[in-house]
Design a protein around this motif. Structure first.
Motif, PDB file in Angstrom:
ATOM      1  N   ALA A  21      20.302 -11.723  25.371  1.00 21.17           N
ATOM      2  CA  ALA A  21      19.791 -12.555  24.202  1.00 21.17           C
ATOM      3  C   ALA A  21      18.102 -13.116  24.873  1.00 21.17           C
ATOM      4  N   THR A  22      17.447 -13.186  23.736  1.00 18.65           N
ATOM      5  CA  THR A  22      16.116 -13.844  24.027  1.00 18.65           C
ATOM      6  C   THR A  22      16.274 -15.526  23.474  1.00 18.65           C
ATOM      7  N   PRO A  23      15.622 -16.492  24.194  1.00 19.54           N
ATOM      8  CA  PRO A  23      15.877 -17.724  23.882  1.00 19.54           C
ATOM      9  C   PRO A  23      15.942 -18.214  22.618  1.00 19.54           C
ATOM     10  N   GLY A  24      14.614 -17.747  21.911  1.00 15.82           N
ATOM     11  CA  GLY A  24      14.537 -18.361  20.482  1.00 15.82           C
ATOM     12  C   GLY A  24      15.667 -18.075  19.541  1.00 15.82           C
ATOM     13  N   ARG A  25      15.901 -16.789  19.305  1.00 11.39           N
ATOM     14  CA  ARG A  25      17.071 -16.335  18.498  1.00 11.39           C
ATOM     15  C   ARG A  25      18.411 -16.892  18.784  1.00 11.39           C
ATOM     16  N   LEU A  26      18.635 -17.042  20.270  1.00 10.13           N
ATOM     17  CA  LEU A  26      19.859 -17.701  20.663  1.00 10.13           C
ATOM     18  C   LEU A  26      20.062 -19.146  20.145  1.00 10.13           C
ATOM     19  N   LEU A  27      19.094 -19.842  20.218  1.00 13.17           N
ATOM     20  CA  LEU A  27      19.066 -21.168  19.925  1.00 13.17           C
ATOM     21  C   LEU A  27      19.314 -21.271  18.454  1.00 13.17           C
ATOM     22  N   ASP A  28      18.555 -20.424  17.729  1.00 10.14           N
ATOM     23  CA  ASP A  28      18.513 -20.288  16.167  1.00 10.14           C
ATOM     24  C   ASP A  28      20.170 -20.098  15.877  1.00 10.14           C
ATOM     25  N   LEU A  29      20.677 -18.962  16.240  1.00 11.27           N
ATOM     26  CA  LEU A  29      21.987 -18.733  15.980  1.00 11.27           C
ATOM     27  C   LEU A  29      23.087 -19.943  16.475  1.00 11.27           C
ATOM     28  N   ILE A  30      22.771 -20.498  17.653  1.00 15.86           N
ATOM     29  CA  ILE A  30      23.695 -21.648  18.048  1.00 15.86           C
ATOM     30  C   ILE A  30      23.662 -22.739  16.679  1.00 15.86           C
ATOM     31  N   ASN A  31      22.450 -22.906  16.218  1.00 13.65           N
ATOM     32  CA  ASN A  31      22.187 -24.122  15.573  1.00 13.65           C
ATOM     33  C   ASN A  31      22.806 -23.782  14.256  1.00 13.65           C
ATOM     34  N   GLN A  32      22.911 -22.469  13.971  1.00 12.76           N
ATOM     35  CA  GLN A  32      23.622 -21.998  12.565  1.00 12.76           C
ATOM     36  C   GLN A  32      25.196 -21.911  12.728  1.00 12.76           C
ATOM     37  N   LYS A  33      25.795 -22.196  13.976  1.00 14.30           N
ATOM     38  CA  LYS A  33      27.223 -22.066  14.325  1.00 14.30           C
ATOM     39  C   LYS A  33      27.736 -20.742  14.498  1.00 14.30           C
ATOM     40  N   TYR A  34      26.633 -19.675  14.529  1.00 16.88           N
ATOM     41  CA  TYR A  34      27.325 -18.342  14.740  1.00 16.88           C
ATOM     42  C   TYR A  34      27.670 -18.089  16.204  1.00 16.88           C
ATOM     43  N   ILE A  35      26.923 -18.873  17.180  1.00 18.16           N
ATOM     44  CA  ILE A  35      27.375 -18.800  18.693  1.00 18.16           C
ATOM     45  C   ILE A  35      28.007 -19.970  19.276  1.00 18.16           C
ATOM     46  N   SER A  36      28.953 -19.823  20.002  1.00 21.96           N
ATOM     47  CA  SER A  36      29.501 -20.852  21.060  1.00 21.96           C
ATOM     48  C   SER A  36      29.383 -20.243  22.462  1.00 21.96           C
ATOM     49  N   LEU A  37      28.898 -21.275  23.216  1.00 23.56           N
ATOM     50  CA  LEU A  37      28.754 -20.577  24.655  1.00 23.56           C
ATOM     51  C   LEU A  37      29.903 -21.433  25.531  1.00 23.56           C
TER      52      LEU A  37
END
Length: 372
Positions: free
Chosen positions: A130-146
């Motif tokens: 991932a690149t940082p911007g899209r990763l943070l965006d999708l985390i904020n949308q609850k699509y990604i959990s780390l």
């Protein structure tokens, strides 16, 4: 040393054999055993040294071994990288080395519709690039959990700093588990990057490969003193000497890259530009055309060129000399890879002699002028 001697598992050895990769590079020799043992790594290495395989192979091997016992698809490895092109390139490497492993990976980056990326996430995966911007965006949308990440790679950390991503990285770090393996790579170690590495690495193995000056040894370098108004004329003349060569041309600005392409096309020389103002689709098409040799000439700015990793690239031309000497080494390092010879041509106008002196001081090699 062979890859087999590094205790790499059979599925990965099979994939490497299919790609005709026989001997590991120095960074792979040092980093793979350390990574397989679970150690954190601080890698100081620039592109072209084989560092993608140095972290991809041990991650695939460790996840494949645990995958036999745990079949749930959760993000177990996160690779964070500064540019779209580099993310795609790393994704291709995970596909190549892991094709016989049964693991799933996805690549996410901004500038494109997120739906196909979200669909892959919903289907479940093991490795995320991932690149940082899209990763943070999708985390904020609850699509990604780390919260299940076991392996975290921060690649090209100095370029992250250059591109202003350090704040994004600092926002991401608290979202990762405390217990994980961290692999940290940077071509240079400015103070901010050194501080960041100390804050996230635990008792790391340091792997330092190839001082920046020595990567130029296998590259034939030529210097042309030419006034600004005659640069385009010289470029056309040099390109027409051999229209079958793959050539990467560096422009200092996006506008300059587009202008060079227009000039070359008027002279019957097919070329394409890649830079930050181009859409992701246009950039990717240009790269694919270049890699397949459908397009022989590509014109790029420094950031965009980070995604160009072509073993048989014959020539790099510095249409505009870089202000920073280390950037010159990164640029010409696009050629002369994997034991192949390469050629680098640089144009220097009257007001840029100090830039040439800085380059020569860094590389320890005198650039011999060619008569125009």
């Amino acid at each position: 040393m062979t890859f087999k001697e590094l205790n790499i598992s059979e599925p990965i050895l099979k994939a490497l054999h299919n790609k005709n990769y026989k001997t590991p590079t120095p960074i792979q020799e040092k980093a793979i055993p350390a990574a397989l043992s679970g150690r954190d790594i601080l890698g100081i290495a620039q592109t072209g040294t084989g560092k993608t395989a140095a972290f991809a192979i041990p991650i695939i091997q460790q996840l494949n071994e645990s995958f036999r016992n745990e079949r749930r698809r959760e993000i177990k490895a996160l690779i964070l990288t500064p540019t779209r092109e580099l993310a795609i390139q790393i994704g291709e490497s995970f596909w190549e080395y892991g094709k016989f492993s049964g693991l799933r990976h996805a690549v996410i980056f901004g500038g494109v519709n997120q739906k196909p990326q979200v669909d892959k996430l919903r289907n479940g995966l093991d490795i995320l690039v991932a690149t940082p911007g899209r990763l943070l965006d999708l985390i904020n949308q609850k699509y990604i959990s780390l919260k299940h990440v076991e392996h975290f790679v921060l690649d090209e950390a100095d370029r992250m700093l250059d591109m202003g991503f350090i704040h994004d990285i600092k926002r991401l770090l608290p979202l990762l588990p405390q217990q994980k393996q961290t692999l940290f790579f940077s071509a240079t170690m400015p103070a901010a990057i050194s501080t960041l590495s100390r804050s996230i690495l635990h008792n790391p193995v340091m792997v330092k490969i190839t001082p920046v000056s020595s990567t130029t040894e296998q590259i034939e370098q030529h210097l042309y003193y030419v006034e600004r108004q005659h640069k385009s004329e010289l470029l056309v003349s040099l390109l027409k000497q051999d229209l079958n060569k793959s050539v990467l041309i560096f422009s200092r600005t996006k506008h300059g890259a587009d202008k060079i392409v227009r000039i070359l096309k008027r002279k019957g020389i097919g070329s394409e530009a890649i830079h930050g103002n181009k859409s992701q689709g246009a950039r990717q098409r240009a790269l694919e055309n270049f890699k397949s040799r459908k397009t022989k000439v590509i014109v790029a700015t420094d950031i965009a060129a980070r995604g160009i990793d072509i073993v048989n690239l014959e020539t790099v031309i510095n249409f505009d000399l870089p202000e920073v000497a280390e950037t010159y080494v990164h640029r010409i390092g696009r050629t002369g890879r994997a034991g192949n010879k390469g050629t680098a041509l640089s144009f220097c106008s009257e007001d840029q002699h100090s830039l040439v002196r800085n380059i020569q001081r860094l590389t320890g090699k005198k650039l011999i002028p060619v008569a125009v």
